[in-house]
Design a protein around this motif. Structure first.
Motif, PDB file in Angstrom:
ATOM      1  N   PHE A 131       2.048   1.950  -3.545  1.00 60.65           N
ATOM      2  CA  PHE A 131       1.017   2.559  -4.383  1.00 60.65           C
ATOM      3  C   PHE A 131       0.898   4.053  -4.093  1.00 60.65           C
ATOM      4  O   PHE A 131       0.816   4.881  -5.002  1.00 60.65           O
ATOM      5  CB  PHE A 131      -0.332   1.875  -4.136  1.00 60.65           C
ATOM      6  CG  PHE A 131      -0.437   0.496  -4.720  1.00 60.65           C
ATOM      7  CD1 PHE A 131      -0.459   0.315  -6.094  1.00 60.65           C
ATOM      8  CD2 PHE A 131      -0.528  -0.621  -3.915  1.00 60.65           C
ATOM      9  CE1 PHE A 131      -0.567  -0.953  -6.641  1.00 60.65           C
ATOM     10  CE2 PHE A 131      -0.623  -1.897  -4.446  1.00 60.65           C
ATOM     11  CZ  PHE A 131      -0.643  -2.064  -5.814  1.00 60.65           C
ATOM     12  N   ILE A 132       0.880   4.380  -2.802  1.00 59.94           N
ATOM     13  CA  ILE A 132       0.709   5.788  -2.410  1.00 59.94           C
ATOM     14  C   ILE A 132       1.897   6.629  -2.871  1.00 59.94           C
ATOM     15  O   ILE A 132       1.735   7.735  -3.399  1.00 59.94           O
ATOM     16  CB  ILE A 132       0.523   5.892  -0.885  1.00 59.94           C
ATOM     17  CG1 ILE A 132      -0.795   5.210  -0.489  1.00 59.94           C
ATOM     18  CG2 ILE A 132       0.535   7.344  -0.436  1.00 59.94           C
ATOM     19  CD1 ILE A 132      -0.970   5.036   1.004  1.00 59.94           C
ATOM     20  N   LYS A 167       0.822  -1.214   0.000  1.00 57.15           N
ATOM     21  CA  LYS A 167       0.000   0.000   0.000  1.00 57.15           C
ATOM     22  C   LYS A 167       0.859   1.268   0.000  1.00 57.15           C
ATOM     23  O   LYS A 167       0.524   2.258  -0.669  1.00 57.15           O
ATOM     24  CB  LYS A 167      -0.969  -0.003   1.187  1.00 57.15           C
ATOM     25  CG  LYS A 167      -0.332  -0.114   2.540  1.00 57.15           C
ATOM     26  CD  LYS A 167      -1.399  -0.219   3.624  1.00 57.15           C
ATOM     27  CE  LYS A 167      -0.748  -0.384   5.003  1.00 57.15           C
ATOM     28  NZ  LYS A 167      -1.791  -0.527   6.056  1.00 57.15           N
ATOM     29  N   LYS A 195      -3.138   4.194 -12.851  1.00 57.36           N
ATOM     30  CA  LYS A 195      -3.815   2.948 -12.506  1.00 57.36           C
ATOM     31  C   LYS A 195      -3.134   1.759 -13.172  1.00 57.36           C
ATOM     32  O   LYS A 195      -2.572   1.870 -14.263  1.00 57.36           O
ATOM     33  CB  LYS A 195      -5.292   2.996 -12.931  1.00 57.36           C
ATOM     34  CG  LYS A 195      -6.179   3.817 -12.017  1.00 57.36           C
ATOM     35  CD  LYS A 195      -7.643   3.622 -12.358  1.00 57.36           C
ATOM     36  CE  LYS A 195      -8.530   4.378 -11.382  1.00 57.36           C
ATOM     37  NZ  LYS A 195      -9.981   4.152 -11.659  1.00 57.36           N
ATOM     38  N   TYR A 246      -2.575   3.295  -8.583  1.00 60.60           N
ATOM     39  CA  TYR A 246      -3.517   2.549  -7.758  1.00 60.60           C
ATOM     40  C   TYR A 246      -4.115   1.374  -8.542  1.00 60.60           C
ATOM     41  O   TYR A 246      -4.315   1.461  -9.756  1.00 60.60           O
ATOM     42  CB  TYR A 246      -4.623   3.482  -7.253  1.00 60.60           C
ATOM     43  CG  TYR A 246      -4.054   4.671  -6.508  1.00 60.60           C
ATOM     44  CD1 TYR A 246      -3.606   4.531  -5.203  1.00 60.60           C
ATOM     45  CD2 TYR A 246      -3.926   5.904  -7.149  1.00 60.60           C
ATOM     46  CE1 TYR A 246      -3.052   5.618  -4.525  1.00 60.60           C
ATOM     47  CE2 TYR A 246      -3.377   6.993  -6.485  1.00 60.60           C
ATOM     48  CZ  TYR A 246      -2.936   6.836  -5.172  1.00 60.60           C
ATOM     49  OH  TYR A 246      -2.377   7.900  -4.512  1.00 60.60           O
ATOM     50  N   ARG A 290       1.751   7.067  -6.581  1.00 56.53           N
ATOM     51  CA  ARG A 290       0.463   7.578  -7.049  1.00 56.53           C
ATOM     52  C   ARG A 290      -0.091   6.734  -8.191  1.00 56.53           C
ATOM     53  O   ARG A 290      -0.606   7.237  -9.191  1.00 56.53           O
ATOM     54  CB  ARG A 290       0.592   9.038  -7.461  1.00 56.53           C
ATOM     55  CG  ARG A 290       0.984   9.948  -6.312  1.00 56.53           C
ATOM     56  CD  ARG A 290       1.069  11.387  -6.744  1.00 56.53           C
ATOM     57  NE  ARG A 290       1.448  12.248  -5.626  1.00 56.53           N
ATOM     58  CZ  ARG A 290       1.616  13.563  -5.690  1.00 56.53           C
ATOM     59  NH1 ARG A 290       1.443  14.174  -6.865  1.00 56.53           N
ATOM     60  NH2 ARG A 290       1.960  14.268  -4.629  1.00 56.53           N
TER      61      ARG A 290
END
Length: 325
Positions: A197-198, A194, A241, A203, A201
Motif C-alpha cells: 500500500f505504501i 502494508k 484509495k 490505501y 500510495r
C-alpha cells in the motif's frame, strides 16, 4: 436390447429376403409354377433363418444386454459376457484394457503425489533464505534496502501462489469450513500488504461489520489477498484509495472490492478467470502471471462461494465475492 440385435442382424435378414425373392423368380421363370412347392421352400427357408436368429439371440443375449446398457456393464467389467467366441474375446479385451487403465491411473497419481511433495519441500526451502534476508535487512532503512525488501515481498508472494496452486490439486484434504470473521480476514490481508500500500500510495478504506461467513480461513485469506493486491496494482498512479465494503443480498453476504484504477477492457472481461490469461493490462503490467484470478475462481468453486467482476475501462473495477446464506 432386441432392437440392437435386429439392427445387427438386419444385413443377414435382408440378404435372405433378396435370396428367396431371386430363387422364387428363377423357379417361376423356369416353368416350375407349383405354388404349394414354392410356399414349402419359402417356409423351410424362413424356418431355418428364424431358428438361426433364435440361436444367435440366446447365445449372445448377455452380450447385447451389456451393449444396450453400458453403465451396468462398467460396474461388472470383470464378468464374462457368455460362452460365445465373439463375446468371450471382447470380454477378455475389455478386461485387459481395464487393467491397463487402472495401472495408468495409479502411475499418474503416484507422479502427481511426488510432484506435490517436491513443490511443498521446494517452497519451504525457498522461504528459509527469504526469512534470513528479511532479518538481515530489517535494521536498515536506506533506499537500496527498501528495494531489496520489495523484491523479497514479490518472491514471497510468488512462492505462496505456487504453494496454493499445488495444494489445490488435493483441496479436499486441505480445507476445513467453519465460521470466519470477514472483517478479521480482510484486516489480516491489509496488515500483510502494508508495504505494498505504501509503495503504490494506494490505501484501503473499510466499511465492514462483524459479520461471519462459512468458509476456510486460510483459503479465504488467500482469495482476498489476490483480489486486494490486484486492486492496488491496477490503481497505482491513477487513484489513491480502494474501497472494501459489505453488502447483503438475497443470495447471501457479499464482500465488495472497488477500485478506480485502469479497469478491464470489454474484450478481456469474459476471460479474466482463464488460467495464464493476462490480457491487455498484462502486457502493460508485466508482473502479471495470469494465475491469480484463475486460482481465485477454482478456490471459490470448491468452497461454494461465487466471484464476479464488473469493470469499466479507465474508471475502475468492482469485484463481488458472495458467501451463500
Amino acid at each position: 436390447m432386441k432392437k440392437l440385435f435386429f439392427r445387427d442382424q438386419f444385413s443377414l435378414i435382408f440378404l435372405n429376403i433378396i435370396q428367396l425373392t431371386v430363387m422364387v423368380l428363377v423357379l417361376w421363370l423356369s416353368g416350375l409354377r407349383e405354388v404349394s412347392l414354392i410356399f414349402y421352400l419359402l417356409f423351410l427357408s424362413i424356418l431355418f433363418l428364424t431358428g438361426y436368429l433364435v440361436y444367435r439371440y440366446v447365445t449372445l443375449r448377455k452380450f447385447y444386454q451389456r451393449l444396450a446398457n453400458p453403465i451396468a456393464w462398467l460396474e461388472e467389467v470383470f464378468e464374462t459376457f457368455d460362452e460365445a467366441p465373439l463375446s468371450a474375446a471382447l470380454s477378455e479385451l475389455l478386461k485387459t484394457q481395464h487393467r491397463l487403465y487402472i495401472s495408468e491411473i495409479a502411475h499418474a497419481n503416484s507422479k502427481k503425489n511426488e510432484h506435490m511433495t517436491f513443490i511443498n519441500q521446494w517452497v519451504h526451502q525457498m522461504k528459509t533464505p527469504l526469512s534470513v534476508i528479511e532479518l538481515i535487512i530489517q535494521e536498515y532503512e536506506d533506499e537500496q534496502i527498501l528495494s531489496i525488501r520489495e523484491e523479497t515481498d514479490k518472491l514471497e508472494k510468488g512462492l505462496e501462489m505456487v504453494l496454493y496452486a499445488a495444494r489445490l490439486e488435493v483441496f479436499e484434504q486441505d480445507f476445513h469450513v467453519k465460521s470466519v470473521g470477514l472483517k478479521r480476514a480482510v484486516e489480516q490481508v491489509i496488515r500483510d500488504n502494508k508495504r505494498l500500500f505504501i509503495k503504490n500510495r494506494v490505501y484501503p478504506e473499510l466499511d465492514l461489520s462483524e459479520v461471519r461467513v462459512e468458509s476456510d480461513e486460510k483459503w479465504l485469506v488467500f482469495v482476498i489477498n489476490q483480489l486486494i493486491t490486484n486492486a492496488v496494482k491496477y490503481s497505482a498512479g491513477k487513484a489513491h484509495k480502494i474501497y472494501i465494503l459489505e453488502a447483503r443480498t438475497a443470495a447471501g453476504v457479499q464482500l465488495l472490492i472497488q477500485d478506480h484504477g485502469v479497469g478491464i477492457p470489454k474484450s478481456d472481461i469474459k476471460r479474466v478467470f482463464a488460467p495464464f490469461f493476462t490480457g491487455e493490462n498484462g502486457r502493460i503490467y508485466r508482473e502479471s502471471t495470469g494465475m491469480g484470478l484463475a486460482l481465485v475462481r477454482d478456490i471459490c468453486d470448491n468452497l461454494g462461494h461465487t466471484v464476479e467482476i464488473e469493470s469499466t475501462p479507465g474508471k475502475g473495477t468492482l469485484v463481488k465475492l458472495t458467501f451463500p446464506s
